[in-house]
Design a protein around this motif. Structure first.
Motif, short mmCIF file in Angstrom:
data_model
loop_
_atom_site.label_atom_id
_atom_site.label_comp_id
_atom_site.label_asym_id
_atom_site.label_seq_id
_atom_site.Cartn_x
_atom_site.Cartn_y
_atom_site.Cartn_z
N MET A 1 5.48 60.46 -71.48
CA MET A 1 5.44 59.04 -71.13
C MET A 1 4.90 58.87 -69.71
O MET A 1 5.46 59.39 -68.76
N LYS A 2 3.80 58.16 -69.58
CA LYS A 2 3.21 57.90 -68.26
C LYS A 2 3.79 56.61 -67.71
O LYS A 2 3.71 55.56 -68.35
N GLU A 3 4.37 56.68 -66.54
CA GLU A 3 4.97 55.50 -65.91
C GLU A 3 4.14 55.06 -64.71
O GLU A 3 3.54 55.89 -64.02
N PHE A 4 4.12 53.76 -64.48
CA PHE A 4 3.38 53.25 -63.31
C PHE A 4 3.98 51.93 -62.86
O PHE A 4 4.65 51.23 -63.63
N HIS A 5 3.73 51.59 -61.60
CA HIS A 5 4.18 50.32 -61.05
C HIS A 5 3.13 49.25 -61.35
O HIS A 5 1.92 49.50 -61.24
N LEU A 6 3.61 48.06 -61.71
CA LEU A 6 2.72 46.95 -62.04
C LEU A 6 3.18 45.72 -61.26
O LEU A 6 4.25 45.18 -61.52
N HIS A 7 2.36 45.29 -60.32
CA HIS A 7 2.70 44.14 -59.47
C HIS A 7 2.02 42.89 -60.04
O HIS A 7 0.78 42.85 -60.19
N LEU A 8 2.81 41.88 -60.35
CA LEU A 8 2.32 40.65 -60.95
C LEU A 8 2.51 39.51 -59.95
O LEU A 8 3.64 39.09 -59.69
N VAL A 9 1.42 39.04 -59.40
CA VAL A 9 1.47 38.08 -58.29
C VAL A 9 0.98 36.71 -58.78
O VAL A 9 -0.09 36.61 -59.40
N SER A 10 1.74 35.68 -58.48
CA SER A 10 1.38 34.34 -58.95
C SER A 10 1.77 33.28 -57.92
O SER A 10 2.75 33.44 -57.20
N ASP A 11 0.98 32.20 -57.88
CA ASP A 11 1.36 31.08 -57.02
C ASP A 11 2.18 30.04 -57.80
O ASP A 11 2.52 28.99 -57.28
N ILE A 37 7.58 41.39 -60.20
CA ILE A 37 7.06 40.03 -60.35
C ILE A 37 7.22 39.25 -59.05
O ILE A 37 8.32 39.17 -58.49
N TRP A 38 6.11 38.69 -58.59
CA TRP A 38 6.09 37.96 -57.32
C TRP A 38 5.63 36.52 -57.59
O TRP A 38 4.44 36.23 -57.51
N PRO A 39 6.56 35.61 -57.90
CA PRO A 39 6.17 34.22 -58.19
C PRO A 39 6.12 33.35 -56.93
O PRO A 39 6.63 33.73 -55.87
N LEU A 40 5.48 32.19 -57.07
CA LEU A 40 5.44 31.16 -56.02
C LEU A 40 4.91 31.68 -54.68
O LEU A 40 5.44 31.37 -53.61
N VAL A 41 3.86 32.49 -54.75
CA VAL A 41 3.24 33.02 -53.53
C VAL A 41 2.14 32.04 -53.11
O VAL A 41 1.06 31.99 -53.69
N ARG A 42 2.44 31.24 -52.05
CA ARG A 42 1.51 30.18 -51.66
C ARG A 42 1.20 30.18 -50.16
O ARG A 42 0.44 29.34 -49.69
N THR A 43 1.80 31.10 -49.42
CA THR A 43 1.52 31.18 -47.98
C THR A 43 1.24 32.62 -47.59
O THR A 43 1.57 33.56 -48.34
N LYS A 44 0.65 32.82 -46.41
CA LYS A 44 0.38 34.17 -45.93
C LYS A 44 1.67 34.94 -45.71
O LYS A 44 1.74 36.15 -45.94
N GLY A 45 2.70 34.23 -45.24
CA GLY A 45 3.98 34.89 -45.03
C GLY A 45 4.56 35.43 -46.32
O GLY A 45 5.10 36.55 -46.36
N GLN A 46 4.46 34.64 -47.39
CA GLN A 46 4.95 35.10 -48.69
C GLN A 46 4.11 36.26 -49.21
O GLN A 46 4.64 37.20 -49.82
N LEU A 51 2.70 42.33 -50.15
CA LEU A 51 1.95 43.51 -49.69
C LEU A 51 2.89 44.64 -49.28
O LEU A 51 2.60 45.81 -49.50
N ALA A 52 4.03 44.25 -48.68
CA ALA A 52 5.02 45.27 -48.32
C ALA A 52 5.58 45.94 -49.57
O ALA A 52 5.81 47.15 -49.60
N GLY A 53 5.79 45.14 -50.61
CA GLY A 53 6.28 45.69 -51.87
C GLY A 53 5.27 46.61 -52.53
O GLY A 53 5.63 47.65 -53.09
N ILE A 54 4.01 46.23 -52.45
CA ILE A 54 2.94 47.07 -53.00
C ILE A 54 2.83 48.37 -52.22
O ILE A 54 2.60 49.44 -52.79
N GLU A 55 2.99 48.28 -50.89
CA GLU A 55 2.96 49.48 -50.04
C GLU A 55 4.07 50.44 -50.41
O GLU A 55 3.88 51.66 -50.46
N ALA A 56 5.26 49.89 -50.70
CA ALA A 56 6.42 50.73 -51.03
C ALA A 56 6.29 51.35 -52.42
O ALA A 56 6.75 52.47 -52.65
N ASP A 72 -8.50 36.69 -51.19
CA ASP A 72 -9.32 37.62 -50.39
C ASP A 72 -8.44 38.62 -49.65
O ASP A 72 -8.79 39.81 -49.55
N ILE A 73 -7.32 38.15 -49.11
CA ILE A 73 -6.40 39.06 -48.39
C ILE A 73 -5.84 40.10 -49.35
O ILE A 73 -5.81 41.30 -49.06
N LEU A 74 -5.39 39.64 -50.52
CA LEU A 74 -4.80 40.55 -51.50
C LEU A 74 -5.83 41.59 -51.95
O LEU A 74 -5.52 42.79 -52.00
#
Length: 241
Positions: A1-11, A37-46, A51-56, A72-74
């Motif tokens: 079984m191949k496991e991987f992290h999947l980041h789902l980003v949404s505004d 799952i990263w919902p309601l991402v609408r500012t640079k701070g959010q 990005l910190a979660g993706i780094e980890a 563009d930042i993402l």
């Protein structure tokens, strides 16, 4: 079984990107994704928290973001880390823009606006829950659809499915024809649908139900002759009406 992290980003709620991601992953055997799952991402701070979660936990990134700066930042940060960064709606929107000759609104969560259709669905769900399993039969004329069937013919799940699409749906269990609501035959508005099922399949479902409740299986509820009689009587009623 191949496991991987999947980041789902949404505004917005993340429902769209999550649905697409799961449908896509399901096409691959022997893989398992750990969703972030990263919902309601609408500012640079959010977005920085994302990005910190993706780094980890590096992995594939899928997103629905209408803000170009955030996109563009993402994309740039994912490129630095050599991680796939997939815009799940971009191609579809681009094709529609080309065909229709108009630009999209670029408003996040547009499909979740609290419009008249939304409140109609809420009303339908409330009605359906109040009229489950033969309850509140005095105002069945308000229903759009009424389902009738013997126990365990998926009446309730089907009603909930229909309610979320805006149909006020009631369901009535068939035990004996004489026990059905007396006004049922006089209803003009609702579409009345009879649900049936093969007897062996129904017995299997009922036995599973009894096991989940830790109840004895030696009962008329799963007796072959009784079950076949139930189904036959209900089918006769449906054919007659």
């Amino acid at each position: 079984m191949k496991e991987f992290h999947l980041h789902l980003v949404s505004d917005s709620t993340g429902e769209t990107v999550s649905s697409i991601a799961r449908a896509t992953v399901a096409q691959f055997d022997d893989v398992e994704s750990q969703e972030h799952i990263w919902p309601l991402v609408r500012t640079k701070g959010q977005l920085e928290k994302v990005l910190a979660g993706i780094e980890a936990n590096p992995g594939i990134v899928m997103y629905t973001l209408v803000d170009k700066n955030l996109r563009d930042i993402l994309k740039a940060e994912c490129l630095k880390r050599s991680l796939p960064c997939i815009p799940v709606l971009a191609h579809v929107i681009a094709e529609l823009t080309t065909y229709l000759g108009i630009e999209s609104s670029s408003l996040p969560g547009r499909q979740h606006e609290l419009d008249e259709k939304y409140f109609s669905r809420v009303e339908a769900v409330n009605f359906t829950l109040a009229h489950d399993d033969g309850q509140a039969t005095w105002d069945l004329q308000e229903a759009d659809i009424i389902l009738i069937g013997v126990s365990r013919t998926s009446k309730s799940p089907t009603c909930v499915y229909l309610a979320h699409r805006g149909f006020k749906t009631a369901n009535i269990p068939y035990v004996e024809a004489s026990l059905l609501p007396p006004d049922l035959e006089n209803l003009k508005k609702p579409l009345i649908v009879g649900l049936t099922i093969a007897s062996d399949r129904l017995i299997q479902i009922r036995k599973t139900r009894l096991q989940s409740l830790k109840q004895e299986e030696d009962t008329n509820y799963v007796d072959v002759e009784k079950v076949e009689k139930e189904i036959l009587e209900s089918r006769r009623l449906f054919q007659k009406k």
